[in-house]
Motif scaffolding. Structure first.
Motif, PDB file in Angstrom:
ATOM      1  N   GLY A 233      64.689  49.874-111.289  1.00  0.00           N
ATOM      2  CA  GLY A 233      65.150  50.941-112.153  1.00  0.00           C
ATOM      3  C   GLY A 233      64.050  51.375-113.430  1.00  0.00           C
ATOM      4  N   GLY A 234      62.871  50.711-113.376  1.00  0.00           N
ATOM      5  CA  GLY A 234      61.943  50.872-114.398  1.00  0.00           C
ATOM      6  C   GLY A 234      61.259  52.189-114.365  1.00  0.00           C
ATOM      7  N   SER A 235      60.986  53.011-115.411  1.00  0.00           N
ATOM      8  CA  SER A 235      60.017  54.022-115.493  1.00  0.00           C
ATOM      9  C   SER A 235      59.324  53.967-116.585  1.00  0.00           C
ATOM     10  CB  SER A 235      60.993  55.200-115.494  1.00  0.00           C
ATOM     11  OG  SER A 235      61.900  55.255-116.695  1.00  0.00           O
ATOM     12  N   VAL A 236      58.095  54.785-116.609  1.00  0.00           N
ATOM     13  CA  VAL A 236      57.000  55.043-117.682  1.00  0.00           C
ATOM     14  C   VAL A 236      57.861  55.706-118.770  1.00  0.00           C
ATOM     15  CG1 VAL A 236      54.797  55.856-118.122  1.00  0.00           C
ATOM     16  CG2 VAL A 236      55.141  54.927-115.899  1.00  0.00           C
ATOM     17  N   GLN A 237      58.605  56.729-118.660  1.00  0.00           N
ATOM     18  CA  GLN A 237      59.220  57.414-119.460  1.00  0.00           C
ATOM     19  C   GLN A 237      60.275  56.599-120.274  1.00  0.00           C
ATOM     20  OE1 GLN A 237      58.457  60.550-120.727  1.00  0.00           O
ATOM     21  NE2 GLN A 237      59.746  59.477-122.377  1.00  0.00           N
ATOM     22  N   GLY A 238      61.214  55.782-119.359  1.00  0.00           N
ATOM     23  CA  GLY A 238      61.961  54.703-120.195  1.00  0.00           C
ATOM     24  C   GLY A 238      61.066  53.961-121.057  1.00  0.00           C
ATOM     25  N   GLU A 239      60.007  53.340-120.762  1.00  0.00           N
ATOM     26  CA  GLU A 239      59.309  52.343-121.321  1.00  0.00           C
ATOM     27  C   GLU A 239      58.772  53.283-122.637  1.00  0.00           C
ATOM     28  OE1 GLU A 239      57.064  49.088-122.712  1.00  0.00           O
ATOM     29  OE2 GLU A 239      58.479  49.230-120.862  1.00  0.00           O
ATOM     30  N   LEU A 240      58.273  54.176-122.656  1.00  0.00           N
ATOM     31  CA  LEU A 240      57.935  54.902-123.924  1.00  0.00           C
ATOM     32  C   LEU A 240      59.147  55.192-124.794  1.00  0.00           C
ATOM     33  CD1 LEU A 240      55.304  57.515-122.333  1.00  0.00           C
ATOM     34  CD2 LEU A 240      54.757  55.432-123.997  1.00  0.00           C
ATOM     35  N   ASP A 241      60.335  55.589-124.113  1.00  0.00           N
ATOM     36  CA  ASP A 241      61.476  56.013-124.839  1.00  0.00           C
ATOM     37  C   ASP A 241      61.810  54.452-125.566  1.00  0.00           C
ATOM     38  OD1 ASP A 241      61.601  58.320-124.170  1.00  0.00           O
ATOM     39  OD2 ASP A 241      62.973  58.075-122.656  1.00  0.00           O
ATOM     40  N   ALA A 242      61.549  53.375-125.014  1.00  0.00           N
ATOM     41  CA  ALA A 242      62.062  52.079-125.644  1.00  0.00           C
ATOM     42  C   ALA A 242      61.011  51.774-126.612  1.00  0.00           C
ATOM     43  CB  ALA A 242      61.830  50.949-124.294  1.00  0.00           C
ATOM     44  N   LEU A 243      59.964  51.913-126.464  1.00  0.00           N
ATOM     45  CA  LEU A 243      58.762  51.531-127.528  1.00  0.00           C
ATOM     46  C   LEU A 243      59.091  52.607-128.716  1.00  0.00           C
ATOM     47  CD1 LEU A 243      55.689  51.015-125.216  1.00  0.00           C
ATOM     48  CD2 LEU A 243      57.087  49.255-126.291  1.00  0.00           C
ATOM     49  N   ASN A 244      59.282  53.690-128.482  1.00  0.00           N
ATOM     50  CA  ASN A 244      59.595  54.695-129.603  1.00  0.00           C
ATOM     51  C   ASN A 244      60.821  54.303-130.317  1.00  0.00           C
ATOM     52  OD1 ASN A 244      57.545  56.512-129.450  1.00  0.00           O
ATOM     53  ND2 ASN A 244      58.550  57.694-127.954  1.00  0.00           N
ATOM     54  N   ARG A 245      61.876  53.620-129.632  1.00  0.00           N
ATOM     55  CA  ARG A 245      63.052  53.220-130.484  1.00  0.00           C
ATOM     56  C   ARG A 245      62.678  52.140-131.135  1.00  0.00           C
ATOM     57  NH1 ARG A 245      67.444  52.947-133.179  1.00  0.00           N
ATOM     58  NH2 ARG A 245      68.971  51.914-132.613  1.00  0.00           N
ATOM     59  N   LEU A 246      61.685  51.105-130.780  1.00  0.00           N
ATOM     60  CA  LEU A 246      61.429  49.855-131.431  1.00  0.00           C
ATOM     61  C   LEU A 246      60.596  50.595-132.704  1.00  0.00           C
ATOM     62  CD1 LEU A 246      60.335  47.478-128.695  1.00  0.00           C
ATOM     63  CD2 LEU A 246      62.274  47.195-130.216  1.00  0.00           C
ATOM     64  N   MET A 247      59.840  51.441-132.419  1.00  0.00           N
ATOM     65  CA  MET A 247      59.132  52.092-133.600  1.00  0.00           C
ATOM     66  C   MET A 247      60.109  52.516-134.718  1.00  0.00           C
ATOM     67  SD  MET A 247      55.701  51.908-133.623  1.00  0.00           S
ATOM     68  CE  MET A 247      55.323  53.446-134.904  1.00  0.00           C
ATOM     69  N   ASP A 248      61.388  53.143-134.273  1.00  0.00           N
ATOM     70  CA  ASP A 248      62.251  53.380-135.277  1.00  0.00           C
ATOM     71  C   ASP A 248      63.014  52.243-135.955  1.00  0.00           C
ATOM     72  OD1 ASP A 248      61.841  56.053-134.811  1.00  0.00           O
ATOM     73  OD2 ASP A 248      63.592  56.067-133.380  1.00  0.00           O
ATOM     74  N   LEU A 249      62.927  51.168-135.239  1.00  0.00           N
ATOM     75  CA  LEU A 249      63.445  49.802-136.013  1.00  0.00           C
ATOM     76  C   LEU A 249      62.773  49.017-136.730  1.00  0.00           C
ATOM     77  CD1 LEU A 249      65.565  48.684-132.670  1.00  0.00           C
ATOM     78  CD2 LEU A 249      66.553  49.710-134.717  1.00  0.00           C
ATOM     79  N   THR A 250      61.387  49.152-136.769  1.00  0.00           N
ATOM     80  CA  THR A 250      60.505  48.272-137.341  1.00  0.00           C
ATOM     81  C   THR A 250      59.957  48.734-138.677  1.00  0.00           C
ATOM     82  OG1 THR A 250      58.664  49.412-135.939  1.00  0.00           O
ATOM     83  CG2 THR A 250      59.752  47.096-135.376  1.00  0.00           C
ATOM     84  N   VAL A 251      59.831  47.912-139.695  1.00  0.00           N
ATOM     85  CA  VAL A 251      59.313  48.409-140.877  1.00  0.00           C
ATOM     86  C   VAL A 251      57.792  47.614-141.156  1.00  0.00           C
ATOM     87  CG1 VAL A 251      59.967  48.518-143.324  1.00  0.00           C
ATOM     88  CG2 VAL A 251      61.756  48.919-141.849  1.00  0.00           C
ATOM     89  N   TYR A 252      57.043  48.435-141.911  1.00  0.00           N
ATOM     90  CA  TYR A 252      55.720  47.761-142.063  1.00  0.00           C
ATOM     91  C   TYR A 252      55.798  47.527-143.536  1.00  0.00           C
ATOM     92  CZ  TYR A 252      50.728  46.664-141.832  1.00  0.00           C
ATOM     93  OH  TYR A 252      49.533  45.817-141.976  1.00  0.00           O
ATOM     94  N   ASN A 253      54.776  46.614-144.095  1.00  0.00           N
ATOM     95  CA  ASN A 253      55.029  46.300-145.442  1.00  0.00           C
ATOM     96  C   ASN A 253      54.423  47.337-146.526  1.00  0.00           C
ATOM     97  OD1 ASN A 253      52.484  45.837-144.675  1.00  0.00           O
ATOM     98  ND2 ASN A 253      52.270  44.021-145.854  1.00  0.00           N
ATOM     99  N   LEU A 254      55.093  48.537-146.410  1.00  0.00           N
ATOM    100  CA  LEU A 254      54.647  49.521-147.440  1.00  0.00           C
ATOM    101  C   LEU A 254      55.591  49.572-148.585  1.00  0.00           C
ATOM    102  CD1 LEU A 254      53.281  52.215-145.076  1.00  0.00           C
ATOM    103  CD2 LEU A 254      52.046  50.633-146.364  1.00  0.00           C
ATOM    104  N   PRO A 255      55.174  49.908-149.799  1.00  0.00           N
ATOM    105  CA  PRO A 255      54.018  50.214-150.443  1.00  0.00           C
ATOM    106  C   PRO A 255      53.304  48.922-150.812  1.00  0.00           C
ATOM    107  CG  PRO A 255      55.592  50.487-151.958  1.00  0.00           C
ATOM    108  CD  PRO A 255      56.518  50.165-150.657  1.00  0.00           C
TER     109      PRO A 255
END
Length: 346
Positions: A233-255
């Motif tokens: 059931g894996g897919s490239v688009q699903g992988e990119l969607d997951a990584l984008n979701r993780l981007m939304d959840l993560t916070v960098y140490n700014l400012p």
């Protein structure tokens, strides 16, 4: 001049410089994980107070410790399970209460039985009264609960009369089928978030909100391009969607970039990531996908696409010429998925 004194002064000077560098880059000594390589081949890293990464047991294992007991994300391989239990017992005498599987691969679920039996259910007996369910089902027979997405159980088991790919003792004992499963343990809001059709169709990310740590399972493998298991059931688009979701959840140490605070991501394999690492990983996959798309639009065949080397610039970091998942296999999965969307494979 006394050489010993001079050497000591020089060493002290370099230590001060190193400490300054760590501070300016956001990794002050108090925030740096302390690693102990064990004689049994496992390594334990303290990521934050009460959070530990166990490496060398197959897939990475995340351990969170608190008053209610131990929450473990992934269980590693069956061969390493007893050693993993021993490492956890070195960290705390408290029992394992919950085991969460990020996926269905053997190096992430192989220790399920041993770790669960080494733990203890967090639910009291007799909770099944009036529910129509057996108490053993509710409490996993007194062992720790094993939680996963429903698709993990489906893939690990088989219809009646058929041989399952995994023994029943390794199967999850508690599943969910909706977008996410949430619970509160050890002062932590824990979100188990389904990432559909990424590495497989059963992947989850486990987000410890107060600790600000996310276990990603094989959505991230820092050693190579992500494995896209099309058969499960894996897919490239699903992988990119997951990584984008993780981007939304993560916070960098700014400012305040000199502070060590940031979201930490524990991948299925490899070293711990932060948001900038994740950004580079996501962008690499996106760029390779877009290059393959451009070549496909030019009418190139799969062999011509491979020959054009669409992974240029990333092959040395994430590529592999041999083994169970090669660069060519990754390109082929991308090509076939994009070609199918376009109306047929070449």
């Amino acid at each position: 001049m006394n050489s010993r004194v001079a050497g000591g002064t020089l060493a002290a000077g370099w230590s001060a410089v190193a400490a300054l560098v760590l501070l300016l880059t956001g990794w002050a000594p108090t925030a740096v994980a302390q690693q102990q390589t064990k004689s049994d081949g496992l390594a334990v890293v303290e990521l934050r107070p009460n959070f530990f990464l166990i490496g060398g047991a197959g897939g990475n294992i995340l351990v969170q410790i608190g008053p209610a007991g131990v929450v473990v994300v992934d269980s590693g391989s069956t061969e390493a399970a007893e050693r993993v239990v021993a490492e956890i017992r070195r960290l705390t005498p408290l029992p394992i209460r919950y085991l969460i599987n990020t996926g269905m691969d053997a190096d992430h679920v192989g220790g399920n039985e041993i770790l669960a039996k080494a733990g203890m259910t967090i639910l009291a007996g007799a909770l099944a009264a009036g529910s129509g369910l057996g108490d053993s089902l509710i409490t996993n027979g007194g062992a720790a609960s094993v939680l996963a997405h429903e698709n993990v159980l489906t893939r690990m088991s088989a219809p009646t009369g058929e041989t399952a790919p995994f023994p029943a003792a390794l199967w999850p004992t508690k599943t969910f089928h909706y977008r996410q499963y949430s619970m509160y343990l050890n002062g932590e809001g824990i979100q188990v978030i389904h990432m559909p059709n990424a590495h497989t169709d059963g992947d989850v990310a486990v987000f410890f909100r107060r600790g600000d740590i996310i276990a990603t399972g094989d959505l991230i493998d820092t050693r190579r391009f992500p494995v896209i298991d099309v058969a499960r059931g894996g897919s490239v688009q699903g992988e990119l969607d997951a990584l984008n979701r993780l981007m939304d959840l993560t916070v960098y140490n700014l400012p305040l970039q000199w502070e060590s605070d940031r979201t930490l991501l524990v991948p299925g394999h490899g070293h711990v990531y932060d948001k900038l690492d994740l950004l580079e990983y996501r962008d690499a996959i996106t760029i390779v996908r877009d290059r393959v798309q451009a070549l496909l639009d030019e009418g190139k065949t799969l062999e011509q696409v491979k020959a054009a080397n669409p992974t240029l610039g990333y092959r040395s970091q994430y590529g592999a010429e041999s083994g169970p998942w090669t660069t060519d296999m990754f390109v082929e999965v991308i090509y076939r998925e994009l070609a199918a969307k376009k109306g047929g494979t070449r």
